[in-house]
Design a protein around this motif. Structure first.
Motif, PDB file in Angstrom:
ATOM      1  N   CYS A 154       0.849  -1.033   0.182  1.00 33.70           N
ATOM      2  CA  CYS A 154       0.007   0.021   0.066  1.00 33.70           C
ATOM      3  C   CYS A 154       0.846   1.086  -0.070  1.00 33.70           C
ATOM      4  O   CYS A 154       1.909   1.376   0.666  1.00 33.70           O
ATOM      5  N   CYS A 157       0.126   3.163   3.833  1.00 28.23           N
ATOM      6  CA  CYS A 157       0.328   2.609   5.014  1.00 28.23           C
ATOM      7  C   CYS A 157       1.551   1.507   5.040  1.00 28.23           C
ATOM      8  O   CYS A 157       2.180   1.005   5.817  1.00 28.23           O
ATOM      9  N   ARG A 159       1.395  -1.617   4.185  1.00 25.07           N
ATOM     10  CA  ARG A 159       1.062  -3.091   4.277  1.00 25.07           C
ATOM     11  C   ARG A 159       1.258  -3.814   2.836  1.00 25.07           C
ATOM     12  O   ARG A 159       0.790  -3.088   1.715  1.00 25.07           O
ATOM     13  N   CYS A 177      -4.368  -0.074  -0.209  1.00 19.75           N
ATOM     14  CA  CYS A 177      -5.081  -1.268   0.610  1.00 19.75           C
ATOM     15  C   CYS A 177      -6.712  -0.931   0.821  1.00 19.75           C
ATOM     16  O   CYS A 177      -7.062   0.247   0.725  1.00 19.75           O
ATOM     17  N   CYS A 180      -6.875   2.035   3.124  1.00 23.52           N
ATOM     18  CA  CYS A 180      -6.617   3.514   2.841  1.00 23.52           C
ATOM     19  C   CYS A 180      -7.188   4.065   1.259  1.00 23.52           C
ATOM     20  O   CYS A 180      -7.292   5.011   1.094  1.00 23.52           O
TER      21      CYS A 180
HETATM   22 ZN   LIG Z   1      -3.072   1.065   3.369  1.00 24.65          ZN
END
Ligand SMILES: [Zn+2]
Length: 248
Positions: A154, A157, A159, A177, A180
């Motif tokens: 992502c 963030c 991830r 993601c 987000c």
């Molecule tokens: Zn994210």
């Protein structure tokens, strides 16, 4: 005037004056070239079939001071790619690829990666349908232009992105993601996500195309076309032909 020489792919031509044509090439050494091919409209032109779209050739040309158009001295065919233009579908796709390349290349701007990508997609020894060739070219072209984001993690963030929960903004650049991203963004379903990852990690001939349904290929085409339109701020003219073709 110094003669210049480069490998190139013919994109398009149009009539110019009584006997000439203006030819547009995507060249390996000089980016896009626009030049006058003198006598190209005559029956016995020494340009032969080199000016057909998607011909791979060596072009010899020179530039004139304060003139927008170069002068095409000669063209030597390296690979005709004529088989691609034998069917209606093939000639539509050739026109589509020509428009894509024409829009994404600039005069005087070398783009070696895009040139190699184009040759790989046109490879006559590949047993692949046009729809797959087109998906590979579009997706990679968008990646090279920085429009199609990498899909590992992502952009906000950090991830790892899970298939089926990936969003990208209209301008591309960022893949997000589920937490987000979300509404108002383009979403990639699990098929599209997996297919794009295969495209980014393999040569065109090594992508296991058979694993995806025709619908999955079309869905990726729709996503690509939105990204292309967003990037160019207009739709491609040849996009309409392909849409009609796909409805047949
Ligand atoms: Zn994210």
């Amino acid at each position: 005037m110094a003669l210049k020489s480069s490998e190139a792919i013919t994109l398009r031509t149009y009539p110019f004056r009584e006997a000439d044509r203006i030819a547009v090439f995507f060249s390996r050494g000089y980016g896009k070239i626009r030049g006058i091919a003198r006598g190209a409209r005559l029956l016995k032109s020494h340009f032969g079939s080199t000016l057909e779209p998607m011909s791979y050739l060596r072009v010899i040309f020179f530039e004139r001071e304060n003139q927008e158009l170069a002068v095409i001295n000669s063209c030597d065919l390296l690979e005709s790619h004529a088989a691609h233009r034998n069917t209606l579908e093939g000639s539509y796709y050739c026109a589509y690829v020509a428009e894509l390349l024409s829009e994404f290349t600039q005069e005087g701007e070398v783009n070696e990666k895009l040139f190699r990508l184009t040759l790989a997609v046109l490879d006559p020894n590949l047993r692949l349908e046009w729809e797959m060739r087109a998906r590979y070219l579009e997706t990679w072209l968008l990646r090279l232009e920085g429009v199609f984001p990498p899909l590992q993690q992502c952009g906000r963030c950090g991830r790892a992105l899970r298939a089926g929960a990936v969003y990208i903004d209209g301008g591309g650049q960022e893949a997000l993601c589920r937490d987000c991203g979300g509404s108002g963004r383009l979403s990639l379903d699990a098929d599209q996500h997996q297919l794009v990852r295969e495209i980014f990690s393999r040569k065109i001939g090594a992508v296991p195309w058979g694993q995806w349904s025709r619908q999955a290929l079309k869905n990726l085409g729709k996503l690509n076309s939105k990204l292309i339109q967003y990037h160019l701020e207009k739709p491609l003219k040849t996009g309409r032909f392909l849409k009609e073709l796909n409805q047949c």
